[in-house]
Design a protein around this motif. Structure first.
Motif, PDB file in Angstrom:
ATOM      1  N   GLU A 209      -6.843  -6.017  17.252  1.00  0.00           N
ATOM      2  CA  GLU A 209      -7.519  -4.835  16.738  1.00  0.00           C
ATOM      3  C   GLU A 209      -7.545  -4.802  15.217  1.00  0.00           C
ATOM      4  O   GLU A 209      -8.260  -3.996  14.629  1.00  0.00           O
ATOM      5  N   GLY A 210      -6.718  -5.634  14.579  1.00  0.00           N
ATOM      6  CA  GLY A 210      -6.696  -5.683  13.128  1.00  0.00           C
ATOM      7  C   GLY A 210      -6.085  -4.467  12.471  1.00  0.00           C
ATOM      8  O   GLY A 210      -6.440  -4.099  11.356  1.00  0.00           O
ATOM      9  N   ASN A 211      -5.137  -3.795  13.163  1.00  0.00           N
ATOM     10  CA  ASN A 211      -4.444  -2.659  12.567  1.00  0.00           C
ATOM     11  C   ASN A 211      -2.980  -2.685  12.988  1.00  0.00           C
ATOM     12  O   ASN A 211      -2.550  -3.567  13.710  1.00  0.00           O
TER      13      ASN A 211
ATOM     14  N   LEU B 253      -4.400 -19.777  13.677  1.00  0.00           N
ATOM     15  CA  LEU B 253      -4.890 -18.783  14.634  1.00  0.00           C
ATOM     16  C   LEU B 253      -5.156 -17.428  13.974  1.00  0.00           C
ATOM     17  O   LEU B 253      -5.584 -16.486  14.640  1.00  0.00           O
ATOM     18  N   LYS B 254      -4.867 -17.355  12.656  1.00  0.00           N
ATOM     19  CA  LYS B 254      -5.052 -16.125  11.885  1.00  0.00           C
ATOM     20  C   LYS B 254      -4.262 -14.962  12.485  1.00  0.00           C
ATOM     21  O   LYS B 254      -4.754 -13.840  12.610  1.00  0.00           O
ATOM     22  N   VAL B 255      -3.006 -15.284  12.840  1.00  0.00           N
ATOM     23  CA  VAL B 255      -2.110 -14.267  13.383  1.00  0.00           C
ATOM     24  C   VAL B 255      -1.377 -13.629  12.211  1.00  0.00           C
ATOM     25  O   VAL B 255      -0.215 -13.931  11.933  1.00  0.00           O
ATOM     26  N   GLY B 256      -2.077 -12.748  11.495  1.00  0.00           N
ATOM     27  CA  GLY B 256      -1.526 -12.136  10.293  1.00  0.00           C
ATOM     28  C   GLY B 256      -1.053 -10.716  10.525  1.00  0.00           C
ATOM     29  O   GLY B 256      -1.558 -10.004  11.382  1.00  0.00           O
ATOM     30  N   GLN B 257      -0.061 -10.312   9.728  1.00  0.00           N
ATOM     31  CA  GLN B 257       0.519  -8.981   9.831  1.00  0.00           C
ATOM     32  C   GLN B 257      -0.407  -7.936   9.220  1.00  0.00           C
ATOM     33  O   GLN B 257      -0.944  -8.124   8.130  1.00  0.00           O
ATOM     34  N   SER B 258      -0.581  -6.822   9.942  1.00  0.00           N
ATOM     35  CA  SER B 258      -1.302  -5.670   9.394  1.00  0.00           C
ATOM     36  C   SER B 258      -0.283  -4.745   8.743  1.00  0.00           C
ATOM     37  O   SER B 258       0.794  -4.509   9.292  1.00  0.00           O
TER      38      SER B 258
ATOM     39  N   LEU C  16       1.465  -4.043   0.348  1.00  0.00           N
ATOM     40  CA  LEU C  16       0.076  -4.377   0.660  1.00  0.00           C
ATOM     41  C   LEU C  16      -0.213  -5.858   0.448  1.00  0.00           C
ATOM     42  O   LEU C  16      -1.045  -6.446   1.139  1.00  0.00           O
ATOM     43  N   GLU C  17       0.505  -6.471  -0.482  1.00  0.00           N
ATOM     44  CA  GLU C  17       0.282  -7.898  -0.754  1.00  0.00           C
ATOM     45  C   GLU C  17       0.805  -8.779   0.375  1.00  0.00           C
ATOM     46  O   GLU C  17       0.509  -9.976   0.422  1.00  0.00           O
ATOM     47  N   LYS C  18       1.573  -8.190   1.299  1.00  0.00           N
ATOM     48  CA  LYS C  18       2.098  -8.952   2.433  1.00  0.00           C
ATOM     49  C   LYS C  18       1.104  -9.055   3.581  1.00  0.00           C
ATOM     50  O   LYS C  18       1.361  -9.762   4.558  1.00  0.00           O
ATOM     51  N   ALA C  19       0.001  -8.341   3.469  1.00  0.00           N
ATOM     52  CA  ALA C  19      -1.000  -8.368   4.537  1.00  0.00           C
ATOM     53  C   ALA C  19      -1.473  -9.800   4.774  1.00  0.00           C
ATOM     54  O   ALA C  19      -1.755 -10.549   3.827  1.00  0.00           O
ATOM     55  N   GLY C  20      -1.533 -10.184   6.020  1.00  0.00           N
ATOM     56  CA  GLY C  20      -1.980 -11.529   6.371  1.00  0.00           C
ATOM     57  C   GLY C  20      -0.865 -12.530   6.550  1.00  0.00           C
ATOM     58  O   GLY C  20      -1.098 -13.649   7.034  1.00  0.00           O
TER      59      GLY C  20
END
Length: 359
Positions: A122-124, A51-56, A66-70
């Protein structure tokens, strides 16, 4: 749910009466929640990835994050599912305390879930606007506090001080704003702590375990009178809820430990904070919660001091707040920060438990 079934079956075979013991059901609740978390964890993580429920990740946070994004977030849904199922299966559902702590936990979790959903959409990392988020938490918190005051007696609305057995404060109607502050404050404190892999979940597990002992003792009139703490009839059933938190948290930690495969998100941190606060409020051990949850307190105070210092003096006290980021920027490896905060929590929980006897 199963309590009523086994009570009925005990008419035909006396062995089923063993399930009336809270201690046994507490263990079974822990194992059930642990099993659900471990078994459904891989499926839930895979589902979140699909579902592409990734962490912003915050732009102003440590660069190493920053490498934890997604990384999949909203793992707290798994925690809530495990706690809910285990509690419903092994608790006496005729007990009002069980429904109170469970429904408030789910209420805070719902607010956190909406916040997580908006962050993802919202992707943020902004999510639910602050005013709406705190308004929603306030509504749930005030409803819970008002209900507790309406049905509680003088014992249930008295603030007890650990160590000093003759110190207590009959709050009266002031119990409502006090309970509200404990609920909303604790939920946000856990939320602030949830910034590193496994940093928030282990202290939550340990505090839940410590509170389970207070709950058990408060529900046993003889033990409560001996230890000079409030004896509250029927509250012992919440032990199952506490051990369900313990089991669900351990199962989640399997996937959340460094490097994390999944984050709990606000749906997990806000609900866990509310769960711990509700248990402490019901057994009148809010100040013991402050001791046991000292890591959560320190994280919150660090943010308050940082913001206050910057607004008043234009200077920062810490390199970054919450304080776990400060130590990261000082050069501590993330696992070192996490484990040391865990060790501090173990010590604080033991100090909290010591207050049972030192009165």
């Amino acid at each position: 749910m199963l309590v009523a079934l086994f009570d009925y079956l005990s008419q035909f075979y006396g062995g089923f009466s063993v399930f009336q013991y809270i201690t046994l059901r507490a263990i079974l609740g822990l194992l059930t929640a642990l099993g659900i978390s471990l078994l459904l964890g891989p499926w839930w993580i895979k589902r979140l990835k699909m579902l592409k429920v990734g962490q912003s990740i915050r732009d102003d946070g440590p660069e190493s994050h920053l490498e934890k994004a997604g990384t999949p977030t909203m793992g707290g849904v798994l925690i809530l599912l495990a706690i809910t199922v285990a509690t419903l299966l092994w608790s006496d559902l005729s007990n009002s305390y069980v429904w109170l702590v469970l429904l408030v936990t789910l209420g805070f979790g719902a607010v956190g879930g909406i916040d997580d959903y908006l962050m993802i959409r919202e992707g943020n990392s902004k999510g639910l606007p602050a005013k709406w988020k705190y308004l929603s938490l306030s509504v749930v918190g005030l409803v819970a506090a008002s209900y507790m005051y309406a049905v509680g007696g003088i014992t249930e609305t008295t603030l007890y001080f650990p160590i000093f057995k003759d110190w207590n404060w009959h709050l009266g109607w002031f119990f409502i704003p006090w309970a509200y502050l404990v609920l909303v404050g604790t939920s946000n404190a856990v939320n602030l702590t949830d910034g590193l892999d496994g940093l928030a979940i282990m202290p939550a597990i340990l505090v839940a375990g410590g509170l389970a002992i207070f709950v058990y003792v408060s529900g046993h009139a003889e033990f409560a009178n001996y230890l000079d703490i409030p004896a509250i009839e029927g509250v012992g059933e919440i032990v199952v809820f506490c051990t369900a938190i313990f089991g669900a948290g351990l199962g989640f930690l399997w996937f959340n430990t460094y490097p994390a495969q999944v984050f709990m998100g606000d749906v997990g941190s806000l609900s866990l904070g509310a769960a711990l606060a509700m248990v402490a409020l019901v057994v009148r051990q809010e100040l013991v919660l402050v001791i046991m949850g000292g890591v959560f307190v320190i994280e919150t105070v660090s943010v308050i001091l940082q913001v206050g210092s910057f607004k008043l003096r234009g200077k920062r006290i810490f390199r970054m707040a919450p304080i776990h980021h400060h130590y990261e920027l000082k050069g501590w490896a993330e696992p070192k920060v996490i484990v040391r905060f865990w060790i501090i929590t173990v010590i604080l929980v033991l100090i909290g438990l010591a207050t049972l006897k030192v009165r």
